[in-house]
Structure formats: C-alpha cells, structure tokens
Design an enzyme around this catalytic site. Structure first.
Site, PDB file in Angstrom:
ATOM      1  N   GLU A   7     -75.746  22.925  68.140  1.00  0.00           N
ATOM      2  CA  GLU A   7     -76.981  22.747  68.918  1.00  0.00           C
ATOM      3  C   GLU A   7     -77.698  21.420  68.653  1.00  0.00           C
ATOM      4  O   GLU A   7     -78.899  21.397  68.386  1.00  0.00           O
ATOM      5  CB  GLU A   7     -77.911  23.941  68.660  1.00  0.00           C
ATOM      6  CG  GLU A   7     -77.250  25.255  69.032  1.00  0.00           C
ATOM      7  CD  GLU A   7     -78.033  26.496  68.605  1.00  0.00           C
ATOM      8  OE1 GLU A   7     -79.160  26.351  68.137  1.00  0.00           O
ATOM      9  OE2 GLU A   7     -77.481  27.605  68.748  1.00  0.00           O
ATOM     10  N   GLU A  26     -70.240  32.853  71.543  1.00  0.00           N
ATOM     11  CA  GLU A  26     -71.347  33.757  71.188  1.00  0.00           C
ATOM     12  C   GLU A  26     -71.770  34.623  72.388  1.00  0.00           C
ATOM     13  O   GLU A  26     -72.955  34.757  72.697  1.00  0.00           O
ATOM     14  CB  GLU A  26     -72.555  32.955  70.680  1.00  0.00           C
ATOM     15  CG  GLU A  26     -72.229  32.043  69.514  1.00  0.00           C
ATOM     16  CD  GLU A  26     -73.445  31.380  68.888  1.00  0.00           C
ATOM     17  OE1 GLU A  26     -74.586  31.777  69.195  1.00  0.00           O
ATOM     18  OE2 GLU A  26     -73.249  30.454  68.078  1.00  0.00           O
TER      19      GLU A  26
HETATM   20  O1  G3I Z   1     -81.994  38.687  55.837  1.00  0.00           O
HETATM   21  C1  G3I Z   1     -83.414  38.566  56.050  1.00  0.00           C
HETATM   22  C2  G3I Z   1     -84.125  39.773  55.537  1.00  0.00           C
HETATM   23  O2  G3I Z   1     -83.960  39.845  54.149  1.00  0.00           O
HETATM   24  C3  G3I Z   1     -85.599  39.675  55.923  1.00  0.00           C
HETATM   25  O3  G3I Z   1     -86.260  40.832  55.534  1.00  0.00           O
HETATM   26  C4  G3I Z   1     -85.755  39.497  57.422  1.00  0.00           C
HETATM   27  C5  G3I Z   1     -87.210  39.313  57.844  1.00  0.00           C
HETATM   28  O4  G3I Z   1     -87.333  38.643  59.064  1.00  0.00           O
HETATM   29  O5  G3I Z   1     -85.039  38.337  57.797  1.00  0.00           O
HETATM   30  C6  G3I Z   1     -83.658  38.422  57.533  1.00  0.00           C
HETATM   31  O6  G3I Z   1     -83.057  37.243  57.950  1.00  0.00           O
HETATM   32  C7  G3I Z   1     -82.897  37.098  59.339  1.00  0.00           C
HETATM   33  C8  G3I Z   1     -81.419  36.876  59.615  1.00  0.00           C
HETATM   34  O7  G3I Z   1     -81.235  36.611  60.966  1.00  0.00           O
HETATM   35  C9  G3I Z   1     -80.562  38.094  59.243  1.00  0.00           C
HETATM   36  O8  G3I Z   1     -80.922  39.165  60.064  1.00  0.00           O
HETATM   37  C10 G3I Z   1     -83.713  35.911  59.798  1.00  0.00           C
HETATM   38  O9  G3I Z   1     -85.094  36.191  59.662  1.00  0.00           O
HETATM   39  C11 G3I Z   1     -83.386  35.621  61.234  1.00  0.00           C
HETATM   40  O10 G3I Z   1     -84.025  34.410  61.616  1.00  0.00           O
HETATM   41  C12 G3I Z   1     -81.887  35.453  61.399  1.00  0.00           C
HETATM   42  O11 G3I Z   1     -81.634  35.268  62.754  1.00  0.00           O
HETATM   43  C13 G3I Z   1     -80.364  34.731  63.057  1.00  0.00           C
HETATM   44  C14 G3I Z   1     -80.566  33.467  63.890  1.00  0.00           C
HETATM   45  O12 G3I Z   1     -79.293  32.972  64.275  1.00  0.00           O
HETATM   46  C15 G3I Z   1     -81.310  32.401  63.132  1.00  0.00           C
HETATM   47  O13 G3I Z   1     -80.541  31.880  62.147  1.00  0.00           O
HETATM   48  C16 G3I Z   1     -79.577  35.755  63.859  1.00  0.00           C
HETATM   49  O14 G3I Z   1     -79.258  36.875  63.025  1.00  0.00           O
HETATM   50  C17 G3I Z   1     -78.297  35.137  64.393  1.00  0.00           C
HETATM   51  O15 G3I Z   1     -77.682  36.005  65.299  1.00  0.00           O
HETATM   52  C18 G3I Z   1     -78.624  33.856  65.117  1.00  0.00           C
HETATM   53  O16 G3I Z   1     -77.414  33.275  65.524  1.00  0.00           O
HETATM   54  C19 G3I Z   1     -77.533  32.093  66.335  1.00  0.00           C
HETATM   55  C20 G3I Z   1     -76.339  31.224  66.007  1.00  0.00           C
HETATM   56  O17 G3I Z   1     -76.314  30.981  64.624  1.00  0.00           O
HETATM   57  C21 G3I Z   1     -76.396  29.917  66.790  1.00  0.00           C
HETATM   58  N1  G3I Z   1     -76.521  30.171  68.213  1.00  0.00           N
HETATM   59  C22 G3I Z   1     -77.600  31.054  68.604  1.00  0.00           C
HETATM   60  C23 G3I Z   1     -77.494  32.381  67.849  1.00  0.00           C
HETATM   61  C24 G3I Z   1     -78.563  33.328  68.285  1.00  0.00           C
HETATM   62  O18 G3I Z   1     -79.814  32.834  67.927  1.00  0.00           O
END
Ligand code: G3I
Length: 391
Positions: free
Chosen positions: A171, A280
C-alpha cells in the site's frame, strides 16, 4: 509435536469439511465445530488445476481445532494475516518476536499448505523506531536504510525457502487521483526517499532469492491507481528492480467496483509483464458512507442503520452475494493463465476483519463460509464455477 498435528489432520481433515448442503445462516456469533462430512465439496479440490486458492490465517483460526481443520480442508495455501508484520516481529530494535509467526508457519507446514508472507514494509503496524526518532523526526537516511535492511534480512531470511512469495511493500501508492505526487508519504519514504521501495525489493531478493516478490495494494483495480501502480513498477524497473507480481487485494463491495474494471486491470498488469495475485479477497455487504477499499484511515461512525444484518443475512443479500462471487470467479477463471493465486482475507464471517472496519463492532457477512462454519450459497457458486473451469 509435528507428528501429533499431522495425525490429527489425518483424522480430522478426512472427515471435516464444509458440508455438502447449504445451511441457513444463523448469526449466533458463536463459533461451533463444522459439521463433519466425508463427501462435501472443497474449494481446493474444485480449484485444483485452475489456480491455487488460499486464506489468511490468524491465531483465532489456528488455535481453534474446528477452524484449523476447516482451513486446511478447504484451502491449499495461507497468508499470515498479522503476525509477520514489522511491529509484531520486531517491536524494538533488534528484539525479534517470531513465536506467533513460527506457530502459523508450523501450522501450515503440518497441514501441507504453502505460505505467503505479509508484509515487510507498510505504513501501518510498523514500529515507530524503524524510521523515526522518538519525537517523530525522520531518521537519517543511512540509519533508516540500515534498519530496513536488517529487518528484511532477519524476517525474510528466517523463512527462506518456506515462504512462496512476499508482499514486500504494501500500500505505498496514494489513493487521490488528483495528487501531484503518487507515492504515499510514509515514515519510510520520509526518512529514506522514494528509493525505499527499490531498496526493500533488493533486500528481499538478497534474503530469499527464490521467493516471488509482490507489490500489494487495495483499489489497484481502479483505473487511476492502476496507472500509478504501473508507473511505480516502471520506475522500479528503471532502477534495476523487477517485481514479480502485483497483489490485487480485492476488498470489494456488493456493487463496487465492476467485474469489468477488475478484469481490465488483470489484463493490464499481465500485459506489462507481471503475474497477478489476488491477495485479500472479500465482499463487504454492509453499508458504507464512502465506497470501498481498505484505507485503514477511513473509519466511519456507526449507527443502527449501518448494521442491518445482526440477526442474519436476508435472502436477497445472500443471493446478491452469491451472484457477485459467481460473476467474479467466472471472470477470474477466464484469466487463469494470468493469475498466480486467489487468497481470501479470513476464513469465515465470524473471523472477518470487516466486522470492525470501517465501523467497529458490526456483523458482516463477506465470505463464503458463515459464522457457524457452514457454506453459504456463494460457496456453492464458487465451487461450481471452479469445477466447470477445471474440467
Ligand atoms: O491483538 C490485539 C489485541 O490484543 C487487542 O486487544 C485489540 C484491541 O483493539 O487489538 C488487537 O490487534 C488488532 C489486530 O488486528 C489483531 O486483531 C489491531 O487492533 C487491529 O488494528 C488489527 O487489524 C488488522 C489490520 O490489518 C491492521 O493491521 C486486521 O486484523 C487485518 O486483517 C488487516 O489486514 C490488512 C492487510 O494487512 C493489508 N491490506 C488491508 C487489510 C485489511 O485492513
């Protein structure tokens, strides 16, 4: 340990799949074990000889016996959803936390699934120290390049020979069609300059010469972003860097964008000399105030009208979702010679990231498998299209 898992696969995989009949979706929100079926269709069998078909995995999949077996029964490869991202594997300089990433790779290898690495450089889930001082000033270029190289060599080097392809940079391109610059102004770019991308691909090649190197983005099926993507790839080639594949994330909505636009972009990337990976895939069925994609900065405030399917997907939308997936896959199989793989972003509706984006805490239904791990009509459509293509 490995032997124990493989034994479990032999017992579970043979008997657990998505069952043959389509169950009505019940949104209890609770995960249940998938219904055992010896004869149920699987996506991986249907896609065999067409293109590899995979899924993003997370701890909530690999640590849940039912989901772990289901993912392995249905798919032939995995992407690790979060646990190879820089902030998770190197939270502090030189402090590597590979335990969770290793656990995901062990899961995949125990089940014989190929692994795709995601991601080495992004603007989200990056540790701040890598490109910035504590007060937010960009690091000196030399220091930032050294951090980038050390990170990529450590991570891609650790999994050398075990990861089929890396989303090296994720991205990096701006969404705005009218901006004068086309690269997103990320901490990596601020510290290093535009050549942070060329350096990242060079370091990735050094770390794992056999892995395919991917440039991955959302909305790069849209004409404006496609043009900017092709420009980036050309600029990289001019710097002597050949990216192997364009990762088209394809975070779609029910009515957006058109299959035709997606098709035109697959053809354009192919004609420019790149493999195409659908990295994705999902189809958001909930309302959004602004159309689509996966710009994590574009969060929206919710209200009850924004969350209409908490009690289950209504019949019309279920049918529309099945049609959307059917039309998409009919197009994808026509271009199978250009497509290296198709990967869904999450296993089932209950574990989809779209339950929390762009509005937190909604009940979304974007995938082929529902919350109680049953196949949806969309699943049946995709299996049918793949089977016909494989004949
Ligand atoms: O693991 C912590 C947990 O301990 C905590 O309590 C909780 C509170 O918000 O957060 C958890 O972490 C989250 C993590 O996902 C695991 O669930 C983060 O907040 C959250 O921001 C994170 O979101 C991920 C996102 O990328 C941001 O990195 C999504 O799971 C993931 O599906 C998403 O994937 C992205 C690809 O990497 C790139 N393309 C877009 C795609 C969708 O956004």
């Amino acid at each position: 340990m490995k032997r124990a898992v493989v034994t479990a696969v032999m017992c579970v995989c043979a008997t657990v799949g998505v069952s043959g009949s389509v169950a009505m979706e019940q949104d209890t929100g609770a995960a249940t074990r998938p219904v055992a079926a010896t004869t149920g269709p699987t996506l991986r069998r249907a896609a065999s000889g067409v293109f590899p078909i995979g899924v993003a995995i997370a701890p909530k999949v690999i640590r849940d016996d039912g989901r772990a077996a289901l993912a392995a029964a249905q798919f032939d490869h995995v992407t690790i959803e979060n646990h190879m991202k820089p902030a998770l594997v190197q939270p502090e300089p030189g402090v590597f936390t590979f335990e969770a990433a290793d656990e995901h790779v062990r899961y995949a290898e125990a089940y014989g699934l190929a692994v795709y690495g995601h991601t080495l450089v992004w603007h989200n889930q990056m540790p701040k120290w890598m490109f910035e001082t504590p007060d937010g000033t960009p690091l000196d270029r030399e220091k930032a390049v050294a951090n980038l190289r050390a990170h990529i060599l450590a991570v891609a080097g650790r999994y050398r020979g075990r990861v089929r392809a890396w989303d090296v940079v994720n991205e990096a391109i701006r969404d705005d069609d009218h901006a004068t610059e086309f690269l997103r102004d990320t901490p990596a770019r601020k510290a290093i300059g535009d050549d942070y991308l060329a350096l990242a691909y060079t370091f990735a090649r050094e770390a794992d010469p056999a892995a395919l190197l991917v440039y991955n983005d959302y909305n790069n099926e849209l004409p404006g972003k496609r043009t900017r993507t092709l420009k980036l790839l050309k600029d990289l080639e001019a710097r002597g860097v050949k990216v192997d594949a364009v990762g088209m994330q394809l975070h779609l909505q029910l009515g957006w964008p058109s299959v035709k636009v997606i098709e035109e972009s697959i053809v354009a990337y192919h004609e420019a000399g790149y493999r195409v990976m659908v990295t994705e895939l999902d189809v958001d069925v909930l309302p959004r105030r602004r159309p689509g994609g996966a710009d994590l900065g574009a969060v929206e405030k919710g209200d009850p009208t924004m969350d209409p399917f908490t009690a289950g997907l209504n019949a019309d939308t279920q049918t529309a979702l099945a049609k959307r997936y059917r039309e998409l896959f009919e197009m994808l199989v026509r271009h199978r010679d250009k497509i290296d793989r198709v990967t869904f972003w999450n296993l089932d509706d209950g574990t989809s990231w779209l339950n929390n984006f762009p509005v937190r805490g909604r009940t979304n239904h974007p995938l082929l498998i529902d919350r109680i791990l049953q196949p949806k009509p969309a699943f049946e459509e995709v299996v049918r299209v793949l089977r016909e293509a494989g004949r």
